[in-house]
Design an enzyme around this catalytic site. Structure first.
Site, short mmCIF file in Angstrom:
data_model
loop_
_atom_site.label_atom_id
_atom_site.label_comp_id
_atom_site.label_asym_id
_atom_site.label_seq_id
_atom_site.Cartn_x
_atom_site.Cartn_y
_atom_site.Cartn_z
CE LYS A 136 -3.76 -2.46 0.12
NZ LYS A 136 -3.21 -3.82 0.19
C1 LIG Z 1 -9.71 -3.56 -1.27
C2 LIG Z 1 -8.97 -4.25 -0.15
N1 LIG Z 1 -9.61 -4.47 1.01
C3 LIG Z 1 -9.00 -5.07 2.05
C4 LIG Z 1 -7.70 -5.51 1.95
C5 LIG Z 1 -7.07 -6.23 3.10
O1 LIG Z 1 -6.02 -5.45 3.64
P1 LIG Z 1 -5.07 -6.09 4.74
O2 LIG Z 1 -4.06 -6.91 4.02
O3 LIG Z 1 -4.46 -4.89 5.42
O4 LIG Z 1 -5.92 -6.88 5.65
C6 LIG Z 1 -6.99 -5.33 0.76
C7 LIG Z 1 -5.61 -5.81 0.64
O5 LIG Z 1 -4.98 -5.77 -0.37
C8 LIG Z 1 -7.64 -4.67 -0.32
O6 LIG Z 1 -7.00 -4.48 -1.48
#
Ligand SMILES: Cc1ncc(COP(=O)(O)O)c(C=O)c1O
Length: 396
Positions: A195
């Site tokens: 990110k």
């Molecule tokens: C749209 C979206 N939502 C949720 C997540 C989940 O994020 P995390 O890995 O911080 O749990 C991601 C991860 O890439 C994502 O792209």
């Protein structure tokens, strides 16, 4: 004729942000203080400092730091008391956990279609799918482009259904010039490694303007604790906390995030211009100030060029060294969702279904050079030329 450039490797795996000496120093500082006599990893002044800074950056009254965006989404649905018999509306064009957090609560996912221009959840289609069982709507700020927050506000005020944004891509995203972290009931951010900013590879936050909701989320992320003269446990909770070194790094990451996004925007704009006349490629919309610039997602224009995406991606990687991502295969394509009876037919979201077979994320990062931008676009053109042919007679 211009000579073809030398083939080079462009991986899709770089850090999404910038991780440098400031961040290393912040993490080491915490470790050293914890190792000193009397040192400890508790309490966590870094946590409240980071939460304050993050809330301010994202335009929200409160931020609660957690260990991922997935857990942020879980906490919000738990805080809303969502359970069996309830429905939650979301987009099919997202990471799987935007939907599986609903399944985990025993509730039903109802997909609504996306806007063909932005690929964000379409509020008009959402309205058609609201029932008296709908307990939340989860739009995604897809790629870092803001969802239509005003339209979702109108839905929330007319129906009483709360909006929880999946803001995993949206650190720094603006909607009509303002940060989106205070929109809806809450927003869930990700600081996972690729990110725009990262808290040592994992991390997340819930932001909200609602003090009561922030307090429920805060309690649930730490075992349901209510701090006071005596500690009390008020609700079922978990340990979803962000660690102290991560919070310290969150502060240094945040200090440079605007510069990171400006770099990403410059890279995106370079590629956007280079792709202006490329046949067979549909460029994303909204590549301008205010876009969070997490992902640059093009679509193969399969109405005009007949090209199999998998073969195209293989050519691009094998012959030109350019690795791309796919964000996202429609959520119903995953085994877990299929096993529960979700499908393209039952979802009836034709725009998302088509887009999910066309999307390609280009390997663009804050340090991508102008030369690499040109190279990626050149490789894309060559691969289209090799893999594609006109879809219908008369079209070029
Ligand atoms: C749209 C979206 N939502 C949720 C997540 C989940 O994020 P995390 O890995 O911080 O749990 C991601 C991860 O890439 C994502 O792209």
């Amino acid at each position: 004729m211009k000579a073809a450039p030398r083939v080079r490797e462009i991986p899709f795996s770089a850090l999404g942000g910038v991780f440098d000496e400031d961040d290393i120093g912040a993490a080491l500082g915490v470790l050293r203080r914890a190792a000193a006599p009397g040192g400890n990893f508790f309490p966590l002044p870094e946590e409240s400092d980071f939460q304050r800074a993050f809330a301010a950056h994202e335009g929200a009254a409160h931020a609660v730091a957690v260990n991922s965006c997935g857990t942020a989404l879980d906490l919000c649905l738990m805080a809303l008391g969502i359970g069996p018999g309830d429905e939650v509306i979301t987009t099919p064009l997202t990471f799987v956990c935007t939907a599986t957090c609903v399944i985990a609560r025993g509730a039903k996912v109802v997909f609504a279609d996306v806007d063909p221009r932005t690929l964000c959840l379409d509020p008009h289609d959402v309205r058609r799918r609201i029932t008296n069982r709908t307990k939340a709507i989860l739009p995604v700020h897809f790629t870092g482009l803001a969802a239509d927050c005003d339209a979702f506000d109108a839905i929330a005020s007319q129906t009483g259904v709360p909006i929880i944004y999946d803001a995993a891509h949206a650190v720094g995203t603006l909607y009509r010039g303002a940060a989106v972290g205070g929109r809806g009931l809450a927003s869930c951010y990700s600081f996972q490694s690729n990110k725009n900013m990262t808290t040592l590879g994992e991390g997340g936050a819930v932001t909200t303007d609602d003090a009561d909701f922030a307090e429920i989320v805060r309690r649930k992320k730490t075992f349901g604790y209510v701090y006071g003269p005596t500690l009390q446990v008020a609700t079922v909770g978990f340990n979803y906390r962000m660690t102290k070194p991560q919070c310290a790094v969150g502060i240094t990451q945040l200090a440079k995030i605007d510069g990171v996004i400006a770099n990403r925007l410059a890279v995106f704009q370079t590629v956007h211009e280079l792709l202006a006349d490329m046949p067979g490629i549909i460029r994303p919309s909204g590549i301008e100030a205010g876009h969070g610039c997490h992902l640059y997602v093009v679509r193969l224009d399969t109405d005009r060029v007949s090209v199999d995406r998998a073969a195209f991606l293989k050519t691009l990687k094998d012959d030109y060294g350019v690795s791309c991502g796919v964000h996202y295969p429609a959520v119903w394509t995953w085994d877990v969702m299929r096993g529960l009876g979700y499908s393209a037919e039952s979802a009836a979201c034709p725009v998302a279904a088509k887009a999910s077979e066309q999307v390609i994320s280009l390997p663009l990062f804050p340090h991508t050079t102008q030369e690499d931008c040109s190279y990626i676009v050149w490789g894309l053109g060559e691969a289209i030329h090799q893999a594609g042919r006109p879809a219908r007679a008369g079209l070029s």
